[in-house]
Design an enzyme around this catalytic site. Structure first.
Site, PDB file in Angstrom:
ATOM      1  N   ASP A  90      14.213 -19.093  37.637  1.00 26.12           N
ATOM      2  CA  ASP A  90      14.746 -17.921  38.365  1.00 26.12           C
ATOM      3  C   ASP A  90      15.439 -18.433  39.404  1.00 26.12           C
ATOM      4  OD1 ASP A  90      14.911 -15.297  39.111  1.00 26.12           O
ATOM      5  OD2 ASP A  90      12.527 -15.101  39.858  1.00 26.12           O
ATOM      6  N   ASP A 270       6.830 -13.491  32.029  1.00 29.24           N
ATOM      7  CA  ASP A 270       6.279 -14.554  32.943  1.00 29.24           C
ATOM      8  C   ASP A 270       5.508 -14.220  34.000  1.00 29.24           C
ATOM      9  OD1 ASP A 270       8.559 -14.055  34.527  1.00 29.24           O
ATOM     10  OD2 ASP A 270       7.590 -15.196  36.143  1.00 29.24           O
ATOM     11  N   CYS A 308     -13.356 -19.204  22.486  1.00 25.82           N
ATOM     12  CA  CYS A 308     -12.171 -19.827  22.906  1.00 25.82           C
ATOM     13  C   CYS A 308     -12.204 -21.160  22.591  1.00 25.82           C
ATOM     14  CB  CYS A 308     -11.927 -19.619  24.394  1.00 25.82           C
ATOM     15  SG  CYS A 308     -10.630 -20.632  25.065  1.00 25.82           S
ATOM     16  N   CYS A 310     -10.048 -23.504  23.862  1.00 30.86           N
ATOM     17  CA  CYS A 310      -9.394 -24.217  24.795  1.00 30.86           C
ATOM     18  C   CYS A 310     -10.224 -25.693  25.052  1.00 30.86           C
ATOM     19  CB  CYS A 310      -8.932 -23.627  26.361  1.00 30.86           C
ATOM     20  SG  CYS A 310     -10.494 -23.478  27.344  1.00 30.86           S
ATOM     21  N   CYS A 313     -13.424 -24.712  27.317  1.00 29.17           N
ATOM     22  CA  CYS A 313     -14.490 -24.262  26.469  1.00 29.17           C
ATOM     23  C   CYS A 313     -14.928 -24.766  25.309  1.00 29.17           C
ATOM     24  CB  CYS A 313     -14.005 -22.624  25.984  1.00 29.17           C
ATOM     25  SG  CYS A 313     -13.673 -21.448  27.249  1.00 29.17           S
ATOM     26  N   HIS A 352      -7.836 -22.690  30.802  1.00 32.16           N
ATOM     27  CA  HIS A 352      -8.477 -21.646  29.949  1.00 32.16           C
ATOM     28  C   HIS A 352      -7.612 -20.506  30.161  1.00 32.16           C
ATOM     29  CE1 HIS A 352     -11.173 -18.610  28.433  1.00 32.16           C
ATOM     30  NE2 HIS A 352     -10.557 -18.068  29.301  1.00 32.16           N
TER      31      HIS A 352
HETATM   32  N1  PRF Z   1      14.368 -10.599  39.964  1.00 28.59           N
HETATM   33  C1  PRF Z   1      14.364 -11.871  40.017  1.00 28.59           C
HETATM   34  N2  PRF Z   1      13.055 -12.662  39.918  1.00 28.59           N
HETATM   35  C2  PRF Z   1      11.987 -11.720  39.636  1.00 28.59           C
HETATM   36  C3  PRF Z   1      12.023 -10.489  39.738  1.00 28.59           C
HETATM   37  C4  PRF Z   1      13.093  -9.854  39.984  1.00 28.59           C
HETATM   38  O1  PRF Z   1      13.232  -8.319  40.030  1.00 28.59           O
HETATM   39  C5  PRF Z   1      10.740  -9.967  39.571  1.00 28.59           C
HETATM   40  C6  PRF Z   1      10.083  -8.763  39.662  1.00 28.59           C
HETATM   41  N3  PRF Z   1       8.713  -8.602  39.221  1.00 28.59           N
HETATM   42  C7  PRF Z   1       9.726 -11.141  39.566  1.00 28.59           C
HETATM   43  N4  PRF Z   1      10.785 -12.133  39.393  1.00 28.59           N
HETATM   44  N5  PRF Z   1      15.142 -12.658  40.091  1.00 28.59           N
HETATM   45 ZN    ZN Z   2     -11.275 -21.253  26.986  1.00 33.52          ZN
END
Ligand code: PRF
Ligand code: ZN
Length: 389
Positions: A90, A270, A308, A310, A313, A352
């Site tokens: 990110d 994510d 499960c 994993c 579990c 888990h």
């Molecule tokens: N922009 C960026 N990372 C993020 C978001 C976003 O709007 C969000 C919003 N839920 C999570 N992570 N760059």
């Molecule tokens: Zn599990």
């Protein structure tokens, strides 16, 4: 470099394959979050064993610590964290933005004080691209501004959301120019913003599509809005993105959100939820969630989820050090580890929960392969609502 193929569709939902510089990712996929270059408490070996195909890292955190000189010395994040499969980073916009009073956002970029040592720092689209190039992540995110749900105590107005979205759009242009100038060999994604306004989301999307990114993210969702608003965005935005390119919904969400996101046309997700909730003792299962701290688990010999597979579990069955022993760790044992603050507790609950999320997406892919996604979606919702114990 990135290639993406869609093999099958059902409504807006898609089953695809994403080829990146460090490997292949089957979509739809959930990406475990490894903010500081580690998915907290989980070794890369375990991530691989539980079927993780790609993990996240964070530009902002890794810039603060260990810093760029160390990262350069290792030739990037893959070598440093010993994960030679795909990584997405990110951009830092969302994290800098989360600093609240500690920062000032201008057209040029974000000025802020380092939360580590108070140093005055500056994050811009150019700086974000420079850092992500050093990290050598397979997927790089543009710098954006995540439009908040509320501004100064009132719901963000359309005019405020437009201003924010238009700046993110200009930052997309600057991110792309710098990414190309640096000769970064990976793939840069644009991020759709626009707050809760369908027309603004459409404008943002159109502008980014014109810029021809290899993939697109939907940001500014899961920022405190009611669930219906998120579902609303899921119903109109993802499927309007180019059909032949991957779509990533940032920071979402619950298991139900993921399945609804897939139905809306999302390929990648994510969220810190499976890992963070595991550390707080909230466990996801196909029959709803459970809290391991609850006293009713004190003497319970069952594993977290008997169905499960994993390591928490089922990991104790048929292994040399536990021959003839019980199948997996009991709720009583996990309750005890939590009570004592033992570190094995959050390690096992994290394994888990991640296994649950990764397996859910595996089931989604299998359902799509079989042309059975809509039946799967209905069954999934019914099962999650039926709490067994
Ligand atoms: N922009 C960026 N990372 C993020 C978001 C976003 O709007 C969000 C919003 N839920 C999570 N992570 N760059
Ligand atoms: Zn599990």
């Amino acid at each position: 470099m990135l290639q993406f193929q869609v093999h099958k569709t059902e409504g807006h939902a898609r089953r695809g394959t994403l080829m990146l510089n460090h490997g292949v990712v089957q979509t739809p996929i959930f990406m475990p979050v490894g903010t500081y270059g580690t998915v907290k408490g989980v070794m890369p070996r375990s991530l691989h064993e539980m079927g993780a195909q790609i993990i996240l890292g964070n530009t902002f955190h890794l810039w603060m610590r260990p810093g760029l000189d160390i990262m350069k010395g290792f030739g990037g994040l893959h070598q440093f964290e010993q994960w030679n499969k795909p990584i997405l980073t990110d951009s830092g916009g969302f994290q800098v933005w989360s600093l609240g009073a500690m920062r000032k956002i201008t057209e040029e970029g974000v000025h802020f004080a380092s939360p580590v040592n108070g140093d005055k720092l500056f994050m811009s689209p150019e700086v974000s691209m420079q850092i992500q190039t050093i990290l050598n992540s397979d997927i790089v995110m543009q710098l954006d501004e995540c439009t908040p749900y509320e501004t100064k105590g009132h719901l963000t107005t359309e005019a405020e959301a437009r201003k924010s979205m238009e700046m993110s759009r200009r930052w997309a242009v600057r991110s792309k120019a710098e990414f190309e100038r640096l000769g970064n060999p990976n793939a840069l994604f644009g991020i759709v913003q626009g707050g809760m306004f369908e027309n603004l989301r459409q404008e943002s999307l159109d502008a980014l599509v014109d810029m021809d990114f290899p993939g697109y993210a939907i940001g500014g969702v899961s920022v405190g809005e009611p669930k219906e608003q998120m579902l609303q965005i899921m119903s109109h935005t993802p499927h309007r993105l180019p059909a032949h390119k991957p779509r990533y919904l940032m920071g979402v969400g619950t298991p139900e959100d993921l399945v609804e996101g897939v139905a809306g046309g999302v390929d990648m997700f994510d969220c810190v939820m499976p890992t963070r909730n595991a550390r707080n003792g909230t466990i996801f299962t196909r029959h709803g969630d459970l809290k391991i701290r609850n006293a009713r688990h004190k003497a319970d010999p069952q594993p977290l989820d008997p169905s499960c597979t994993c390591h928490a579990c089922a990991g104790g069955s048929g292994v040399p050090w536990n021959d003839g022993g019980r199948d997996g760790f009991s709720r009583a044992y996990l309750h005890h580890l939590d009570r004592c603050g033992e570190m094995l507790g959050p390690m096992l609950t994290t394994i888990h929960n991640l296994h649950y999320y990764l397996n859910l997406m595996r089931e989604v892919r299998e359902a799509l392969d079989a042309g059975q996604f809509s039946a799967f979606r209905a069954r999934f919702k019914a099962e999650r609502a039926r709490h067994l114990s």
